[in-house]
Motif scaffolding. Structure first.
Motif, PDB file in Angstrom:
ATOM      1  N   LYS A 153       4.081  21.093  17.380  1.00  0.00           N
ATOM      2  CA  LYS A 153       4.618  21.033  16.020  1.00  0.00           C
ATOM      3  C   LYS A 153       6.126  21.282  16.038  1.00  0.00           C
ATOM      4  N   ASN A 154       6.505  22.279  16.883  1.00  0.00           N
ATOM      5  CA  ASN A 154       7.929  22.572  16.971  1.00  0.00           C
ATOM      6  C   ASN A 154       8.698  21.385  17.527  1.00  0.00           C
ATOM      7  N   ASP A 155       8.074  20.680  18.488  1.00  0.00           N
ATOM      8  CA  ASP A 155       8.724  19.487  19.051  1.00  0.00           C
ATOM      9  C   ASP A 155       9.024  18.473  17.961  1.00  0.00           C
ATOM     10  N   ASN A 156       8.022  18.242  17.092  1.00  0.00           N
ATOM     11  CA  ASN A 156       8.200  17.255  16.030  1.00  0.00           C
ATOM     12  C   ASN A 156       9.353  17.637  15.120  1.00  0.00           C
ATOM     13  N   GLU A 157       9.375  18.925  14.781  1.00  0.00           N
ATOM     14  CA  GLU A 157      10.452  19.380  13.912  1.00  0.00           C
ATOM     15  C   GLU A 157      11.797  19.192  14.598  1.00  0.00           C
ATOM     16  N   PHE A 158      11.789  19.479  15.891  1.00  0.00           N
ATOM     17  CA  PHE A 158      13.025  19.401  16.655  1.00  0.00           C
ATOM     18  C   PHE A 158      13.581  17.974  16.660  1.00  0.00           C
ATOM     19  N   TYR A 159      12.678  16.994  16.869  1.00  0.00           N
ATOM     20  CA  TYR A 159      13.154  15.614  16.952  1.00  0.00           C
ATOM     21  C   TYR A 159      13.298  14.950  15.586  1.00  0.00           C
ATOM     22  N   GLY A 160      12.887  15.655  14.542  1.00  0.00           N
ATOM     23  CA  GLY A 160      13.076  15.120  13.181  1.00  0.00           C
ATOM     24  C   GLY A 160      12.447  13.751  13.004  1.00  0.00           C
ATOM     25  N   ASN A 161      11.173  13.614  13.413  1.00  0.00           N
ATOM     26  CA  ASN A 161      10.585  12.271  13.366  1.00  0.00           C
ATOM     27  C   ASN A 161       9.978  11.910  12.014  1.00  0.00           C
ATOM     28  N   GLY A 162      10.239  12.709  11.033  1.00  0.00           N
ATOM     29  CA  GLY A 162       9.820  12.306   9.689  1.00  0.00           C
ATOM     30  C   GLY A 162       8.580  13.010   9.192  1.00  0.00           C
ATOM     31  N   GLN A 163       7.803  13.609  10.126  1.00  0.00           N
ATOM     32  CA  GLN A 163       6.551  14.239   9.691  1.00  0.00           C
ATOM     33  C   GLN A 163       6.833  15.315   8.638  1.00  0.00           C
ATOM     34  N   GLU A 164       7.914  16.066   8.868  1.00  0.00           N
ATOM     35  CA  GLU A 164       8.239  17.153   7.949  1.00  0.00           C
ATOM     36  C   GLU A 164       8.531  16.621   6.552  1.00  0.00           C
ATOM     37  N   LEU A 165       9.002  15.364   6.441  1.00  0.00           N
ATOM     38  CA  LEU A 165       9.345  14.820   5.122  1.00  0.00           C
ATOM     39  C   LEU A 165       8.122  14.696   4.253  1.00  0.00           C
ATOM     40  N   HIS A 166       7.060  14.097   4.822  1.00  0.00           N
ATOM     41  CA  HIS A 166       5.917  13.955   3.922  1.00  0.00           C
ATOM     42  C   HIS A 166       5.070  15.201   3.836  1.00  0.00           C
ATOM     43  N   GLN A 167       5.333  16.163   4.696  1.00  0.00           N
ATOM     44  CA  GLN A 167       4.629  17.446   4.528  1.00  0.00           C
ATOM     45  C   GLN A 167       5.219  18.265   3.383  1.00  0.00           C
ATOM     46  N   THR A 168       6.440  17.918   2.952  1.00  0.00           N
ATOM     47  CA  THR A 168       7.057  18.706   1.882  1.00  0.00           C
ATOM     48  C   THR A 168       6.542  18.297   0.502  1.00  0.00           C
ATOM     49  N   SER A 169       5.871  17.119   0.432  1.00  0.00           N
ATOM     50  CA  SER A 169       5.378  16.664  -0.868  1.00  0.00           C
ATOM     51  C   SER A 169       4.365  17.664  -1.428  1.00  0.00           C
ATOM     52  N   THR A 170       4.447  17.896  -2.764  1.00  0.00           N
ATOM     53  CA  THR A 170       3.556  18.888  -3.364  1.00  0.00           C
ATOM     54  C   THR A 170       2.205  18.286  -3.745  1.00  0.00           C
ATOM     55  N   LYS A 171       2.118  16.945  -3.758  1.00  0.00           N
ATOM     56  CA  LYS A 171       0.880  16.275  -4.170  1.00  0.00           C
ATOM     57  C   LYS A 171      -0.240  16.590  -3.178  1.00  0.00           C
ATOM     58  N   LYS A 172      -1.469  16.736  -3.692  1.00  0.00           N
ATOM     59  CA  LYS A 172      -2.575  16.997  -2.779  1.00  0.00           C
ATOM     60  C   LYS A 172      -3.060  15.671  -2.199  1.00  0.00           C
ATOM     61  N   HIS A 173      -2.957  15.550  -0.881  1.00  0.00           N
ATOM     62  CA  HIS A 173      -3.348  14.295  -0.256  1.00  0.00           C
ATOM     63  C   HIS A 173      -4.767  14.372   0.270  1.00  0.00           C
ATOM     64  N   LYS A 174      -5.343  13.188   0.510  1.00  0.00           N
ATOM     65  CA  LYS A 174      -6.631  13.147   1.203  1.00  0.00           C
ATOM     66  C   LYS A 174      -6.374  13.452   2.667  1.00  0.00           C
ATOM     67  N   LYS A 175      -7.388  13.996   3.335  1.00  0.00           N
ATOM     68  CA  LYS A 175      -7.213  14.320   4.754  1.00  0.00           C
ATOM     69  C   LYS A 175      -7.201  13.033   5.581  1.00  0.00           C
ATOM     70  N   LEU A 176      -6.231  12.904   6.484  1.00  0.00           N
ATOM     71  CA  LEU A 176      -6.175  11.739   7.383  1.00  0.00           C
ATOM     72  C   LEU A 176      -7.198  11.937   8.493  1.00  0.00           C
ATOM     73  N   THR A 177      -8.067  10.955   8.698  1.00  0.00           N
ATOM     74  CA  THR A 177      -9.122  11.102   9.719  1.00  0.00           C
ATOM     75  C   THR A 177      -9.203   9.848  10.576  1.00  0.00           C
ATOM     76  N   THR A 178      -9.941   9.934  11.665  1.00  0.00           N
ATOM     77  CA  THR A 178     -10.289   8.741  12.452  1.00  0.00           C
ATOM     78  C   THR A 178     -11.393   8.000  11.691  1.00  0.00           C
ATOM     79  N   ASN A 179     -11.804   6.861  12.215  1.00  0.00           N
ATOM     80  CA  ASN A 179     -12.897   6.122  11.562  1.00  0.00           C
ATOM     81  C   ASN A 179     -14.227   6.859  11.666  1.00  0.00           C
TER      82      ASN A 179
END
Ligand code: HDE
Length: 683
Positions: A4-30
């Motif tokens: 997780k720290n790696d992702n934050e470090f490289y700023g790959n965008g994950q943190e952007l959509h984690q900041t949204s306050t909307k409740k999302h559906k859980k992302l799953t495999t098929n």
């Protein structure tokens, strides 16, 4: 360091959509397993190789690799919408089918309108016949009326269809042209197929370059049968008539639309429905008996012939409204499977040999495109009435049938499906014929209706047909093919043939083709025109309004609301999409920037510009072209004082289509039509 720290470090965008306050559906495999990282594949070490073990990566990529299905061999590019059909007039004397007897019932429909020749990713506006396919989810099963926007077809027998399609599609060695008939193989085939010339007249008319999918007609083409409670049969031809009337583009406009907006017609349909401007078509029928058909001067089983409205009038029996865009293009528009063989009890086919071939082809095509005989279980294809039988298994079976009985007749299970007396029955037709690869003599007159179509057009439309043939033949490289086409045109209409010959610079006319049957002079049928069927309305159309720094807000607002009142859309255009500061200091945002909004995408244009801006803009090619193209494409132009100076500078001649917007009524009146008289200047 954790991943997780790696992702934050490289700023790959994950943190952007984690900041949204909307409740999302859980992302799953098929398989429903939650995914904690959808940005990084599983690696051995930070800079090491990716591991085969990464089932999340493999599942995602494998699914992606298989996302495409074979596109339709014809009609690959299409746009569709949901809606409903409502019957207003009962045909109970002619048929038992409920869709034609239960007045007032609303039947859900899905309608797909397509080009024929191009691939799924081709442009919307080439010269081409349009498919007009409607699936009606009736209470007695699905009825598919799979027609075109032209009431006749190129060939008389299904066995020639693969040749026709191979000839029009891109040439197999070079892979071009995509989506167009202006090339040697198409015209080679056509020039060797006299029966195609009636449809060629239609395909070279402006019907093949429509302004909007909301402004085209639809035709079932073939005769079908309606069967009443006594088992009596009446022949029927189906027609869809747009409430907005017919409207086409002019050729230069259609060609320029290809660079302006690849998706012009698809966008137009989607946006109209999205903003609640629902397109409607009346369904009309031509009804005639076997005896009446025998008296026609042609064979109604021949799909290269139509029945003029003057001979058998149209009876309007209901209306279709398209009021909902698909939620998902692939699941619905791409996977919808039309089959002319999908008909209802109380109907039957005619013996039209083209229709008979289609009855085989579409089911076969669905098996290859959708990959399974269970294509009927895909939601867009599934009937909305109950359906059950003993068909089982197969690829992608979605149903879980219960019980031990998978056959019929059976006695072991009381609720297993049985035959019913209200089920489909074929018309009891008697034959006393011999077998053979034959074509009836009644199919032999290939030119009378082609001539009737041509002479029924206004002079403007006749010119457009001649120009279209000149354009197409000028793209044909083989002189012998050009000559053969002209030899057929000489049988249809000598003046047309001469005009085309002159247009392609021919010094000597070929001799006329020896027609198997001498063509008859049939009466003119004005119902075959487009211009005669244009509606005097601005409804459903779009006006582009150009403004700039210092433009007058009152003038803009006044103009916008007058256009809106007519049921049309007004788009604000500026040199920057952010807009411009108006004379009162307020900033007005534009809907579109001028580079992305050439005037070809509008039905009429207006300029609201200060004299200073007009002077500045008169030096900009993009703005010159904006007004000049509108003028050349015969569209209304509205101007204020500033814009008037600009028009003078560009050299736009004033006619009844160029109006000062101080008099908005005059502008609106002029925007309801095209200004055909201008064409004389350009011929
Ligand atoms: Fe089609 N046609 N066609 N056609 N046709 C197809 O079916 C075919 C013909 C039409 O939006 C295919 O699902 C044969 C006439 C439309 O999905 C295919 C013959 C008319 C659509 C096929 C004809 C049409 C198709 C390709 C000559 C007007 C698009 C994909 C015997 C009345 C439907 C598919 C949609 C599509 C075969 C002639 C209309 C290959 C063999 C005449 C509107 O099955």
């Amino acid at each position: 360091m954790t991943q997780k720290n790696d992702n934050e470090f490289y700023g790959n965008g994950q943190e952007l959509h984690q900041t949204s306050t909307k409740k999302h559906k859980k992302l799953t495999t098929n398989q429903g397993v939650g995914i904690s990282d959808n940005q990084n594949s599983l690696k051995y070490g930070k800079r090491g190789p990716t591991l085969l073990e990464d089932f999340i990566l493999r599942e995602k990529i494998t699914h992606f690799d298989h996302e495409r299905i074979p596109e339709r061999i014809v009609h690959a590019r299409g746009s569709a919408a949901h809606g409903h059909f409502k019957l207003t007039k009962s045909l109970a004397d002619y048929t038992t089918t409920k869709i034609f007897t239960e007045v007032g019932t609303e039947t859900p429909v899905f309608c797909r309108i397509s080009t024929v020749a191009g691939g799924a990713g081709s442009v919307d506006t080439p010269r081409d016949v349009r498919g007009f396919a409607v699936k009606l989810y009736t209470s007695e099963g699905n009825w598919d009326l799979v027609g075109n926007n032209i009431p006749v077809f190129f060939i008389q027998d299904a066995i020639k269809f693969p040749d026709l399609v191979h000839a029009v599609k891109m040439e197999p060695d070079r892979g071009y042209p995509q989506a167009g008939s202006a090339h040697d193989t198409f015209w080679d085939f056509i020039s060797l197929t006299p029966e195609s010339f009636h449809t060629i007249m239609w395909a070279m008319s402006d019907r093949a370059i429509p302004r909007s999918l909301r402004m085209i007609e639809g035709f079932g083409i073939h005769s079908f049968r309606l069967i009443n409670a006594e088992g009596q049969s009446t022949f029927v031809k189906f027609h869809w008539r747009p409430k907005l009337g017919l409207q086409s583009t002019v050729w230069d406009e259609a060609a320029k639309l290809q660079y302006a907006d690849n998706d012009f017609l698809r966008r137009d349909l989607y946006e109209a429905i999205d903003q609640g401007d629902f397109p409607e078509w009346d369904l009309a029928v031509q009804l005639f008996t076997e005896e009446e058909a025998e008296a026609f001067p042609f064979d109604h089983l021949d799909p290269t012939k139509l029945i003029p409205e003057e001979l058998v009038p149209l009876k309007v029996i209901g209306t279709m409204v398209l009021d909902r865009n698909p939620d998902n293009f692939f699941a619905e528009t791409e996977q919808v499977a039309f089959c002319p063989s999908h008909i209802l009890p109380g109907m039957d086919f005619s013996n039209d040999p083209l229709l008979q071939g289609r009855l085989f082809s579409y089911l076969d095509t669905q098996l290859s495109r959708l990959g399974s005989p269970n294509f009927n279980q895909i939601p867009i294809n599934a009937p909305k009435c109950p359906f059950s039988n003993q068909q089982r298994d197969g690829h992608m079976q979605m149903d879980v049938p219960k019980g031990r009985v998978a056959y019929e007749p059976s006695s072991l299970q009381a609720d297993s499906p049985r035959e019913s007396t209200t089920g489909f029955k074929s018309f009891n037709e008697e034959f006393n014929e011999s077998k053979g690869r034959v074509r009836p003599e009644s199919f032999a007159d290939h030119y009378s209706q082609a001539r009737q179509f041509y002479i029924s057009q206004t002079k403007i439309e006749q010119n457009h047909i001649a120009n279209a043939i000149v354009f197409e033949l000028s793209k044909v490289e083989t002189q012998a093919v050009r000559l053969r086409v002209i030899s057929h045109l000489m049988v249809i209409d000598k003046k047309l043939a001469n005009k085309v010959a002159e247009g392609i610079g021919l010094d000597e006319m070929p001799s006329a083709f020896k027609a198997a049957v001498k063509p008859k002079d049939l009466p003119e049928s004005p119902a075959l025109q487009i211009i005669g069927k244009m509606k005097d309305t601005l409804k459903g159309r779009t006006v582009g309004l150009l403004f700039g720094e210092g433009s007058d807000e009152n003038q803009i607002k006044r103009t916008q609301s007058a256009i809106k009142k007519e049921g049309a859309t007004c788009k604000l255009i500026a040199t920057k999409v952010g807009g411009a500061k108006l004379s009162n200091g307020k900033k007005l945002e534009a809907d579109m920037q001028i580079d992305g909004a050439p005037s070809v995408i509008f039905d009429a244009v207006i300029g609201v510009l200060t004299p200073e801006m007009a002077k500045k803009y008169s030096k900009l090619p993009v703005i010159n072209e904006w007004f000049m193209n509108a003028y050349v494409h015969l569209k209304a132009i509205g101007h204020d004082e500033g814009t008037n100076m600009l028009l003078d500078k560009i050299g736009i001649m004033k006619d009844e289509g160029v109006n000062d917007i101080m008099n908005l009524d005059a502008f609106i009146k002029s925007a309801k039509t095209r200004h055909w008289a201008r064409e004389k200047q350009f011929s």
